[in-house]
Write a protein that holds these residues in place. Sequence first.
Motif, PDB file in Angstrom:
ATOM      1  N   ARG A  15       0.979  -0.990   0.115  1.00 58.41           N
ATOM      2  CA  ARG A  15      -0.054  -0.041  -0.199  1.00 58.41           C
ATOM      3  C   ARG A  15       0.798   1.283   0.064  1.00 58.41           C
ATOM      4  O   ARG A  15       0.489   2.250  -0.200  1.00 58.41           O
ATOM      5  N   ARG A  23      -7.254  -2.821  -5.851  1.00 57.19           N
ATOM      6  CA  ARG A  23      -7.584  -3.763  -4.932  1.00 57.19           C
ATOM      7  C   ARG A  23      -8.787  -4.880  -4.987  1.00 57.19           C
ATOM      8  O   ARG A  23      -9.694  -4.308  -5.345  1.00 57.19           O
ATOM      9  N   ASP A  70     -14.406   2.234  -5.198  1.00 60.29           N
ATOM     10  CA  ASP A  70     -13.935   2.957  -4.308  1.00 60.29           C
ATOM     11  C   ASP A  70     -13.530   1.857  -3.119  1.00 60.29           C
ATOM     12  O   ASP A  70     -14.364   1.497  -2.480  1.00 60.29           O
ATOM     13  N   PRO A  71     -12.500   1.538  -3.209  1.00 58.45           N
ATOM     14  CA  PRO A  71     -12.028   0.545  -2.289  1.00 58.45           C
ATOM     15  C   PRO A  71     -12.061   0.608  -0.887  1.00 58.45           C
ATOM     16  O   PRO A  71     -12.539  -0.295   0.123  1.00 58.45           O
ATOM     17  N   GLU A  72     -11.639   1.887  -0.406  1.00 56.47           N
ATOM     18  CA  GLU A  72     -11.803   2.249   1.063  1.00 56.47           C
ATOM     19  C   GLU A  72     -13.285   2.259   1.441  1.00 56.47           C
ATOM     20  O   GLU A  72     -13.444   1.666   2.624  1.00 56.47           O
ATOM     21  N   ALA A  73     -13.957   2.804   0.691  1.00 53.42           N
ATOM     22  CA  ALA A  73     -15.634   2.688   1.092  1.00 53.42           C
ATOM     23  C   ALA A  73     -16.322   1.556   0.900  1.00 53.42           C
ATOM     24  O   ALA A  73     -17.015   1.137   1.955  1.00 53.42           O
ATOM     25  N   ARG A  75     -14.563  -1.389   1.580  1.00 51.58           N
ATOM     26  CA  ARG A  75     -14.109  -2.159   2.440  1.00 51.58           C
ATOM     27  C   ARG A  75     -14.850  -2.058   3.622  1.00 51.58           C
ATOM     28  O   ARG A  75     -15.347  -2.555   4.402  1.00 51.58           O
ATOM     29  N   GLU A  76     -15.294  -0.517   3.894  1.00 53.93           N
ATOM     30  CA  GLU A  76     -16.030  -0.283   5.325  1.00 53.93           C
ATOM     31  C   GLU A  76     -17.507  -1.018   5.103  1.00 53.93           C
ATOM     32  O   GLU A  76     -17.997  -1.396   6.057  1.00 53.93           O
ATOM     33  N   GLU A  87      -8.159  -9.112   1.458  1.00 57.76           N
ATOM     34  CA  GLU A  87      -7.815  -7.954   0.518  1.00 57.76           C
ATOM     35  C   GLU A  87      -6.381  -8.431  -0.368  1.00 57.76           C
ATOM     36  O   GLU A  87      -5.224  -8.858   0.200  1.00 57.76           O
ATOM     37  N   GLU A 156      -6.608   2.451  -9.485  1.00 60.19           N
ATOM     38  CA  GLU A 156      -8.174   2.657  -8.594  1.00 60.19           C
ATOM     39  C   GLU A 156      -8.453   4.060  -8.954  1.00 60.19           C
ATOM     40  O   GLU A 156      -9.868   4.195  -9.090  1.00 60.19           O
ATOM     41  N   LYS A 160     -12.622   5.434  -9.909  1.00 56.03           N
ATOM     42  CA  LYS A 160     -13.598   6.235  -9.037  1.00 56.03           C
ATOM     43  C   LYS A 160     -14.301   7.145  -9.800  1.00 56.03           C
ATOM     44  O   LYS A 160     -15.378   7.589  -9.587  1.00 56.03           O
TER      45      LYS A 160
END
Length: 165
Positions: A15, A23, A70-73, A75-76, A87, A156, A160
């Motif tokens: 990362r 991801r 959006d991998p961050e959102a 994952r959440e 991941e 990524e 987006k």
Amino acid sequence: MSIGEGAGTDFATMRGRDYPSIRQFTVFLENRVGQLVEVVRKFQGSKVRIVALSISDSTECALVRFLLSDPEAGREILERAGLALVESDLIGIELPDTPQPMLQMCTALLAAELNIIQVYPLLVRPTGRPAVAVMVDNIEMALDTLTSQGFRLINEDELKQYDSP
């Protein structure tokens, strides 16, 4: 020399590197009717879109692999749903406009003695050209090899732009 005695750490995580990678989230599900729609429904009302999907099933469980805009959102959302997930990094590759683009990609990776572990198409393609997501056994070498062979890699950030409907 013990740790801390002038020994600097030169560690970098995947990362922490500037990889043009994507991801992948692998979710473990019971192999029952309706399980996939329940997971997909978790993204309803969010800006996160599924840009690629792969399913491997067995008698008792299924592995669902997602690439998300959006991998961050994403994952959440998956973690809030209480799903067990793994991941991984994949390479997004835009396929060249040649008669056999998959052969060209596979040949380039073979010449570098790289193994392809997974490959599946992207549903969303940033430039409108055919594209695939590929997991290999050595991502650094694959990135160097594909770039040197003229392949366009997808990251990524490009996915987006499809966050809003």
